[in-house]
Design a protein around this motif. Sequence first.
Motif, PDB file in Angstrom:
ATOM      1  N   ILE A   1       0.855  -1.190   0.000  1.00 36.37           N
ATOM      2  CA  ILE A   1       0.000   0.000   0.000  1.00 36.37           C
ATOM      3  C   ILE A   1       0.886   1.233   0.000  1.00 36.37           C
ATOM      4  CG2 ILE A   1      -1.770   1.292   1.249  1.00 36.37           C
ATOM      5  CD1 ILE A   1      -2.726  -1.368   2.424  1.00 36.37           C
ATOM      6  N   GLU A   2       0.697   2.068  -1.001  1.00 42.23           N
ATOM      7  CA  GLU A   2       1.477   3.303  -1.104  1.00 42.23           C
ATOM      8  C   GLU A   2       0.571   4.498  -0.849  1.00 42.23           C
ATOM      9  OE1 GLU A   2       4.573   5.750  -3.964  1.00 42.23           O
ATOM     10  OE2 GLU A   2       4.274   3.594  -4.180  1.00 42.23           O
ATOM     11  N   GLU A   3       0.960   5.323   0.099  1.00 45.37           N
ATOM     12  CA  GLU A   3       0.189   6.518   0.430  1.00 45.37           C
ATOM     13  C   GLU A   3       0.617   7.681  -0.452  1.00 45.37           C
ATOM     14  OE1 GLU A   3       0.728   7.286   4.546  1.00 45.37           O
ATOM     15  OE2 GLU A   3      -0.468   5.564   5.189  1.00 45.37           O
ATOM     16  N   ILE A   4      -0.353   8.305  -1.096  1.00 48.58           N
ATOM     17  CA  ILE A   4      -0.124   9.472  -1.928  1.00 48.58           C
ATOM     18  C   ILE A   4      -1.122  10.530  -1.477  1.00 48.58           C
ATOM     19  CG2 ILE A   4      -0.133  10.363  -4.291  1.00 48.58           C
ATOM     20  CD1 ILE A   4       0.450   7.480  -5.216  1.00 48.58           C
ATOM     21  N   ASN A   5      -0.647  11.718  -1.186  1.00 52.03           N
ATOM     22  CA  ASN A   5      -1.495  12.688  -0.505  1.00 52.03           C
ATOM     23  C   ASN A   5      -2.397  13.513  -1.417  1.00 52.03           C
ATOM     24  OD1 ASN A   5      -0.682  12.013   2.108  1.00 52.03           O
ATOM     25  ND2 ASN A   5       1.106  13.340   2.002  1.00 52.03           N
ATOM     26  N   ASP A   6      -2.402  13.223  -2.710  1.00 47.36           N
ATOM     27  CA  ASP A   6      -3.228  14.003  -3.615  1.00 47.36           C
ATOM     28  C   ASP A   6      -3.675  13.109  -4.771  1.00 47.36           C
ATOM     29  OD1 ASP A   6      -4.575  16.230  -4.476  1.00 47.36           O
ATOM     30  OD2 ASP A   6      -2.810  17.524  -4.441  1.00 47.36           O
ATOM     31  N   ALA A   7      -4.806  13.465  -5.375  1.00 43.39           N
ATOM     32  CA  ALA A   7      -5.354  12.630  -6.437  1.00 43.39           C
ATOM     33  C   ALA A   7      -4.525  12.693  -7.710  1.00 43.39           C
ATOM     34  CB  ALA A   7      -6.799  13.048  -6.728  1.00 43.39           C
ATOM     35  N   ALA A   8      -3.995  13.864  -8.056  1.00 45.04           N
ATOM     36  CA  ALA A   8      -3.284  14.008  -9.330  1.00 45.04           C
ATOM     37  C   ALA A   8      -2.101  13.043  -9.457  1.00 45.04           C
ATOM     38  CB  ALA A   8      -2.832  15.453  -9.520  1.00 45.04           C
ATOM     39  N   PRO A   9      -1.162  12.991  -8.492  1.00 45.47           N
ATOM     40  CA  PRO A   9      -0.061  12.037  -8.633  1.00 45.47           C
ATOM     41  C   PRO A   9      -0.510  10.590  -8.530  1.00 45.47           C
ATOM     42  CG  PRO A   9       0.067  13.172  -6.520  1.00 45.47           C
ATOM     43  CD  PRO A   9      -0.969  13.878  -7.325  1.00 45.47           C
ATOM     44  N   LEU A  10      -1.622  10.342  -7.844  1.00 46.29           N
ATOM     45  CA  LEU A  10      -2.117   8.974  -7.765  1.00 46.29           C
ATOM     46  C   LEU A  10      -2.576   8.507  -9.148  1.00 46.29           C
ATOM     47  CD1 LEU A  10      -4.431   7.590  -4.944  1.00 46.29           C
ATOM     48  CD2 LEU A  10      -4.361   6.638  -7.230  1.00 46.29           C
ATOM     49  N   TYR A  11      -3.337   9.347  -9.845  1.00 40.99           N
ATOM     50  CA  TYR A  11      -3.779   8.985 -11.194  1.00 40.99           C
ATOM     51  C   TYR A  11      -2.601   8.904 -12.161  1.00 40.99           C
ATOM     52  CZ  TYR A  11      -8.797   8.981 -10.404  1.00 40.99           C
ATOM     53  OH  TYR A  11     -10.063   8.647  -9.986  1.00 40.99           O
TER      54      TYR A  11
ATOM     55  N   ILE B   1     -10.838  20.859   2.272  1.00 44.59           N
ATOM     56  CA  ILE B   1      -9.826  19.822   2.509  1.00 44.59           C
ATOM     57  C   ILE B   1      -8.626  20.074   1.602  1.00 44.59           C
ATOM     58  CG2 ILE B   1     -11.498  18.145   3.375  1.00 44.59           C
ATOM     59  CD1 ILE B   1     -11.462  16.839   0.579  1.00 44.59           C
ATOM     60  N   GLU B   2      -7.996  19.029   1.098  1.00 42.63           N
ATOM     61  CA  GLU B   2      -6.768  19.149   0.320  1.00 42.63           C
ATOM     62  C   GLU B   2      -7.006  19.924  -0.981  1.00 42.63           C
ATOM     63  OE1 GLU B   2      -6.400  15.912   3.181  1.00 42.63           O
ATOM     64  OE2 GLU B   2      -7.933  16.361   1.680  1.00 42.63           O
ATOM     65  N   ALA B   3      -6.007  20.719  -1.353  1.00 45.48           N
ATOM     66  CA  ALA B   3      -6.139  21.578  -2.539  1.00 45.48           C
ATOM     67  C   ALA B   3      -6.356  20.779  -3.812  1.00 45.48           C
ATOM     68  CB  ALA B   3      -4.897  22.463  -2.676  1.00 45.48           C
ATOM     69  N   GLY B   4      -5.796  19.584  -3.903  1.00 43.86           N
ATOM     70  CA  GLY B   4      -5.907  18.806  -5.125  1.00 43.86           C
ATOM     71  C   GLY B   4      -7.088  17.865  -5.188  1.00 43.86           C
ATOM     72  N   ALA B   5      -7.939  17.879  -4.165  1.00 44.62           N
ATOM     73  CA  ALA B   5      -9.072  16.964  -4.132  1.00 44.62           C
ATOM     74  C   ALA B   5     -10.126  17.346  -5.169  1.00 44.62           C
ATOM     75  CB  ALA B   5      -9.691  16.960  -2.738  1.00 44.62           C
ATOM     76  N   GLY B   6     -10.821  16.343  -5.707  1.00 45.69           N
ATOM     77  CA  GLY B   6     -11.899  16.616  -6.645  1.00 45.69           C
ATOM     78  C   GLY B   6     -13.004  17.437  -6.024  1.00 45.69           C
ATOM     79  N   LEU B   7     -13.256  17.229  -4.730  1.00 44.93           N
ATOM     80  CA  LEU B   7     -14.254  18.016  -4.008  1.00 44.93           C
ATOM     81  C   LEU B   7     -13.864  19.485  -3.997  1.00 44.93           C
ATOM     82  CD1 LEU B   7     -16.648  18.465  -2.105  1.00 44.93           C
ATOM     83  CD2 LEU B   7     -15.256  17.542  -0.237  1.00 44.93           C
ATOM     84  N   THR B   8     -12.597  19.767  -3.767  1.00 43.71           N
ATOM     85  CA  THR B   8     -12.109  21.149  -3.772  1.00 43.71           C
ATOM     86  C   THR B   8     -12.320  21.783  -5.144  1.00 43.71           C
ATOM     87  OG1 THR B   8     -10.457  20.643  -2.079  1.00 43.71           O
ATOM     88  CG2 THR B   8     -10.052  22.589  -3.457  1.00 43.71           C
ATOM     89  N   LYS B   9     -11.983  21.043  -6.180  1.00 44.22           N
ATOM     90  CA  LYS B   9     -12.152  21.537  -7.544  1.00 44.22           C
ATOM     91  C   LYS B   9     -13.619  21.841  -7.838  1.00 44.22           C
ATOM     92  CE  LYS B   9     -11.206  20.095 -12.346  1.00 44.22           C
ATOM     93  NZ  LYS B   9     -10.292  21.173 -12.733  1.00 44.22           N
ATOM     94  N   ALA B  10     -14.518  20.963  -7.388  1.00 44.45           N
ATOM     95  CA  ALA B  10     -15.948  21.158  -7.640  1.00 44.45           C
ATOM     96  C   ALA B  10     -16.472  22.408  -6.949  1.00 44.45           C
ATOM     97  CB  ALA B  10     -16.729  19.928  -7.181  1.00 44.45           C
ATOM     98  N   VAL B  11     -16.029  22.635  -5.719  1.00 44.80           N
ATOM     99  CA  VAL B  11     -16.489  23.825  -4.994  1.00 44.80           C
ATOM    100  C   VAL B  11     -15.932  25.091  -5.631  1.00 44.80           C
ATOM    101  CG1 VAL B  11     -16.425  25.047  -2.782  1.00 44.80           C
ATOM    102  CG2 VAL B  11     -16.830  22.576  -2.838  1.00 44.80           C
ATOM    103  N   GLN B  12     -14.647  25.068  -5.965  1.00 39.81           N
ATOM    104  CA  GLN B  12     -14.017  26.258  -6.541  1.00 39.81           C
ATOM    105  C   GLN B  12     -14.542  26.594  -7.938  1.00 39.81           C
ATOM    106  OE1 GLN B  12      -9.911  25.001  -6.186  1.00 39.81           O
ATOM    107  NE2 GLN B  12      -9.557  26.312  -4.404  1.00 39.81           N
TER     108      GLN B  12
END
Length: 304
Positions: free
Chosen positions: A76-86, A159-170
């Motif tokens: 299991i590798e922890e990555i703190n943002d969605a962009a580098p995970l994808y 929450i985190e700046a790179g989260a999809g939720l953040t993008k949707a709100v902004q």
Amino acid sequence: MIGTTSKRIGAATAALTLTLGLTACGSGEQSGDGGDGGDGGDQTITMGIIPSWTDGLSTAYLWKNILEADGYTVEIEEINDAAPLYTGLAEGDIDVYPSAWPEVTHKSYMDKYGDDIEDLGAYYDDAKLTMAVPEDSDLTSIEDLVGKSADYDGKIVGIEAGAGLTKAVQEQVIPQYGLEEDGWELQTSSTPAMLNALEEAVDAEEDIVVTLWRPFWANNSFPVRDLEDPKGALGEAEGLHELATTGFSEEFPEVAEMMANAKLDDEQYGTLEDQVVNQNPDDPAAGVEAWLAENPDWVDSLKS
């Protein structure tokens, strides 16, 4: 409230900082034929998660338990943002993202990387993004925020700046509801920081607006309710999917089939996350063991 919720916020923080001692082993290093984990080939599967998103944390450890019982090695590798995970998923450094939001929340990442990603199926069908307030708040809709920014210091706690939720709100909520003109802004931070702010506001009986999502244990642990979204700016409910790097189903056909068969209803999901995040915050593997003991038929359903 303080004792219970602090413990649970601590669980989220622990999930964020938990040292797993596990390193990535990308698909390029695998040589197994996708058969039984004990066939002598390299049967290592790397799962990428955003650790503060507890749906991914819970399902990753669930799959780790199930697959290692079948002879695979799961890292299991922890990555703190969605962009580098994808990015890692598309490039083969990550084999599986066990709890992705590709239909709405992460759609932009799927648009960019989807050609190099396999969708193995949805295990949960009613996930959604939300904005929430304490249940005794006078606010009932996102529309009610207009004209109220001064009462909240103009801050929506996110929450985190790179989260999809953040993008949707902004990019959707704020412009569609005209909140920027009214003095509102989204304050990005982290999931644990947002939960701490929510707890402090609830304990002080103060107003606060936060970004949340379902399924997530905080909706049951805090006295909060969702704001209505009459414009649909946060998108429709979506499924939570297992995504894999291209070629995964050919290399690991049995695993791909099990993931395609996996389904969790609200009760099953809620009890799984409770065991992993709240009951066993320092040992998610123990939480999974406890959940499987209570749901012994679930593993059989994957292979039927």
